[in-house]
Each structure stands twice: as structure tokens, then as C-alpha cells.
Design an enzyme around this catalytic site. Structure first.
Site, mmCIF file in Angstrom:
data_model
loop_
_atom_site.group_PDB
_atom_site.id
_atom_site.type_symbol
_atom_site.label_atom_id
_atom_site.label_comp_id
_atom_site.label_asym_id
_atom_site.label_seq_id
_atom_site.Cartn_x
_atom_site.Cartn_y
_atom_site.Cartn_z
ATOM 1 N N ASP A 18 37.920 45.857 39.998
ATOM 2 C CA ASP A 18 37.116 46.133 41.199
ATOM 3 C C ASP A 18 37.656 45.293 42.353
ATOM 4 O O ASP A 18 38.365 44.304 42.140
ATOM 5 C CB ASP A 18 35.635 45.789 40.967
ATOM 6 C CG ASP A 18 34.771 46.119 42.179
ATOM 7 O OD1 ASP A 18 34.898 47.240 42.711
ATOM 8 O OD2 ASP A 18 33.988 45.257 42.638
ATOM 9 N N SER A 19 37.290 45.691 43.571
ATOM 10 C CA SER A 19 37.701 44.921 44.741
ATOM 11 C C SER A 19 37.049 43.535 44.744
ATOM 12 O O SER A 19 37.527 42.639 45.427
ATOM 13 C CB SER A 19 37.296 45.664 46.010
ATOM 14 O OG SER A 19 35.887 45.799 46.043
ATOM 15 N N CYS A 81 35.294 50.808 40.581
ATOM 16 C CA CYS A 81 35.135 50.726 42.021
ATOM 17 C C CYS A 81 35.213 52.158 42.552
ATOM 18 O O CYS A 81 36.203 52.862 42.304
ATOM 19 C CB CYS A 81 36.283 49.892 42.596
ATOM 20 S SG CYS A 81 36.373 49.879 44.383
ATOM 21 N N GLU A 166 28.679 40.414 48.737
ATOM 22 C CA GLU A 166 29.786 39.493 48.427
ATOM 23 C C GLU A 166 29.509 38.094 49.000
ATOM 24 O O GLU A 166 29.969 37.107 48.459
ATOM 25 C CB GLU A 166 31.115 40.020 48.991
ATOM 26 C CG GLU A 166 31.681 41.226 48.250
ATOM 27 C CD GLU A 166 32.443 40.873 46.981
ATOM 28 O OE1 GLU A 166 33.150 39.859 46.946
ATOM 29 O OE2 GLU A 166 32.332 41.645 45.993
ATOM 30 N N CYS A 200 28.417 52.995 44.740
ATOM 31 C CA CYS A 200 29.229 51.793 44.933
ATOM 32 C C CYS A 200 28.772 50.819 43.863
ATOM 33 O O CYS A 200 27.565 50.622 43.677
ATOM 34 C CB CYS A 200 29.002 51.205 46.324
ATOM 35 S SG CYS A 200 29.757 49.575 46.518
ATOM 36 N N HIS A 202 28.687 47.778 43.680
ATOM 37 C CA HIS A 202 27.934 46.596 44.136
ATOM 38 C C HIS A 202 26.431 46.878 44.240
ATOM 39 O O HIS A 202 25.623 45.954 44.193
ATOM 40 C CB HIS A 202 28.401 46.165 45.526
ATOM 41 C CG HIS A 202 29.709 45.435 45.544
ATOM 42 N ND1 HIS A 202 30.906 46.026 45.232
ATOM 43 C CD2 HIS A 202 29.997 44.144 45.855
ATOM 44 C CE1 HIS A 202 31.880 45.132 45.358
ATOM 45 N NE2 HIS A 202 31.345 43.988 45.739
HETATM 46 N N1 DGL Z 1 32.426 48.113 44.592
HETATM 47 C C1 DGL Z 1 33.251 48.993 45.267
HETATM 48 C C2 DGL Z 1 32.830 50.427 45.215
HETATM 49 O O1 DGL Z 1 32.283 50.827 44.198
HETATM 50 C C3 DGL Z 1 33.936 48.594 46.529
HETATM 51 C C4 DGL Z 1 33.292 47.888 47.551
HETATM 52 C C5 DGL Z 1 34.254 47.437 48.628
HETATM 53 O O2 DGL Z 1 35.180 46.706 48.316
HETATM 54 O O3 DGL Z 1 34.032 47.847 49.768
HETATM 55 O O4 DGL Z 1 33.058 51.182 46.119
#
Ligand code: DGL
Length: 285
Positions: A18-19, A81, A166, A200, A202
Site C-alpha cells: 500500500d502507499s 491500495c 496518515e 480506499c 484507509h
Molecule cells: N489506501 C489507498 C487506496 O486504497 C491509497 C491512499 C493514497 O495513498 O492516497 O486508495
């Protein structure tokens, strides 16, 4: 926890990328369902967020991380991600895997989510909350249209949510303002929505806040369990990959940012103590 260098020559972990921290919400559910496998989690925290970056940049960063995980012995990498799944998965599968190693696999999180939403909606109106990158890619409406012709998808890009999470600001009142604003926009654009996808990885971290601002009765779909179920099914259907994955129940965490920062934040995400290691990506690959 045993250091990554010591275990690499004797194991073949499943890579989870993931990012940043978001993929931990997927990893947690995968490990609940498939505890016997070894995993390496790679968070590109130094370059997060990806959601506001261009196609080319997300593709380049994602490919670097996947290549790194391949070098560490992963036969199978999950892009945990949505942004990377939306913007990089297809190119990596079609253009890079044949060149790097056609026997390795990279899977995303969008298809597994979409495949399992069929019975969730009665009105056949679905809302998507995601990063600007995922929304702009059109991947969710496209994948949903391939499977269900009668479902309408309305998307809302939430450019600030990942940054709030984050930076551990997501529990503050300031965050509520932005969460509510995006939810109100979504429902204004389609009042018939009865199911909302958290597109997402997150967003499960703020699921309680999202639910607090949605009218009662709206179904909120978080991806962790769906992706875990889909991975278990994939491994059953692909013994040629499954048999290569080592099974010692190990997990190693790697971050491109500071280990201290990752260790503290990831422990909050996972509600347990973890140890991370720093990794420098070779950006010339
Ligand atoms: N968690 C990620 C997603 O599912 C990326 C969030 C990001 O880096 O902007 O899109």
C-alpha cells in the site's frame, strides 16, 4: 521478530503493498482468514498519498514496490491500495509481468470488492467514496457495469481523508467537517443510494465517523473481508501459486519512511505492537 534478511532465503511470503498504512486494514483481515502463510507488508509512506498523483507517477511508484517485493521472493503480490489497483494493476499485469517473470502474480482489490456487492443493494444505487485518483480512473463504475448492468454508481472523491488519517488527525473535529462534507455531496448527487463502498483501504479507520454521518439503514462496505475471502478462493483455484507460498505464520513490515513513525502508527492501526524495518527502493528499476 526475525529480521527480513535472515528469512528471505528460506521463505516465499505473500507481498501486501500500500502507499502507506491503509493496506494494514486488508492485511489484518487476510491474516485472520489465512494465518498460516508468511507475509511482507510494504508501505510506501515516504511518497504517500498516491490518491492525488497522476497515472504515470502511481504506476511508476507501484511498479518499483512490486519489483522490490518480487526480489524478496514474493510469488504473489496484493495491491492493497485502490489507487494503485485502479491506475497501475492492468499495466503491470499486461506489460511488466510477461517481461519480469510470467509465473508471478499481482492482484488488486477492486475486482474482489465488486464481485461481492451484488446482494448488498436493493435500490441498485451504489455510492463510492474514494481518492481522487480512484474516482478519476472510473475503475469502479467500469467493473460494476461489466458484472451488473442495472446498478448505478455515483462517486465522490475525498482528497483530504488519506492525509488526515496518515497524519493521525482523523479523530479531530476538523476531520469531521470534511468527512461530513463529502458524504453530503454524495447523497445530494444520488439520494437513492442504499450501499456505500469504502473504496480506499484507509477509510475503515474512519468507518465509525462515516456511519455517523450517513442516514440509518445505508450499508457500508469495507473491503478487508471481501479481499481476504477472494484471496482464499484464488489460492484454492491456483495450486501452482499456493504451493510456492511458505507457511510459517510470519509477518514482516517494511516502510520507505522512518521506522519509528511507522511502528507507532501501524501499532495504532492494528491495535497491537509491531516492529518495522526501513527499506530504500532502487528507483532505477
Ligand atoms: N489506501 C489507498 C487506496 O486504497 C491509497 C491512499 C493514497 O495513498 O492516497 O486508495
Amino acid at each position: 521478530m526475525e529480521k527480513i534478511d535472515n528469512i528471505l532465503d528460506k521463505s516465499c511470503p505473500i507481498g501486501i503493498f500500500d502507499s502507506g498504512y491503509g493496506g494494514l486494514t486488508i492485511l489484518e483481515k487476510i491474516r485472520e482468514q489465512l494465518p498460516e502463510y508468511d507475509y511482507i507488508y510494504l508501505g510506501d509512506n515516504a511518497r504517500t498519498p498516491y490518491g492525488t498523483r497522476s497515472f504515470d507517477v502511481v504506476y511508476k511508484f507501484t511498479l518499483e514496490c512490486v519489483t522490490q517485493l518480487f526480489e524478496m521472493g514474493c510469488q504473489l503480490v496484493i495491491l492493497a491500495c485502490n489507487t494503485a489497483s485502479a491506475k497501475a494493476l492492468r499495466s503491470i499485469q499486461q506489460n511488466d509481468l510477461p517481461r519480469i517473470d510470467p509465473s508471478r502474480r499481482v492482484l488488486g482489490v477492486i475486482r474482489p470488492t465488486v464481485e461481492l456487492i451484488e446482494n448488498q443493494t436493493h435500490t441498485r444505487h451504489i455510492g463510492l467514496l474514494a481518492t481522487p485518483g480512484t474516482v478519476q480512473s472510473g475503475s469502479y463504475p467500469l467493473e460494476i457495469a461489466k458484472l451488473y448492468k442495472d446498478i448505478t454508481v455515483t462517486s465522490e472523491a475525498c482528497p483530504l481523508w488519506v492525509a488526515l488519517i496518515e497524519n493521525n488527525e482523523h479523530r479531530n473535529q476538523g476531520a469531521d467537517y470534511f468527512i461530513r462534507k463529502n458524504i453530503d455531496n454524495l447523497l445530494k448527487n444520488d439520494p437513492l443510494i442504499d450501499t456505500v463502498i469504502l473504496g480506499c483501504t484507509h477509510y475503515p479507520l474512519i468507518q465509525d465517523r462515516i456511519e455517523a454521518f450517513l442516514p440509518k439503514g445505508i450499508n457500508v462496505i469495507s473491503q478487508g473481508k471481501l479481499v481476504a475471502y477472494s484471496l482464499a478462493d484464488y489460492l484454492k483455484r491456483h495450486p501452482e501459486i499456493e504451493s510456492k507460498c511458505s507457511k510459517n505464520g510470519r509477518i514482516n513490515y517494511l516502510t520507505t519512511e522512518s521506522v519509528e513513525k511507522f511502528t507507532v502508527s501501524a501499532s495504532v492501526f492494528l491495535k497491537s505492537e509491531i516492529q518495522a524495518e526501513h527499506i530504500d527502493l532502487d528507483e532505477n528499476k
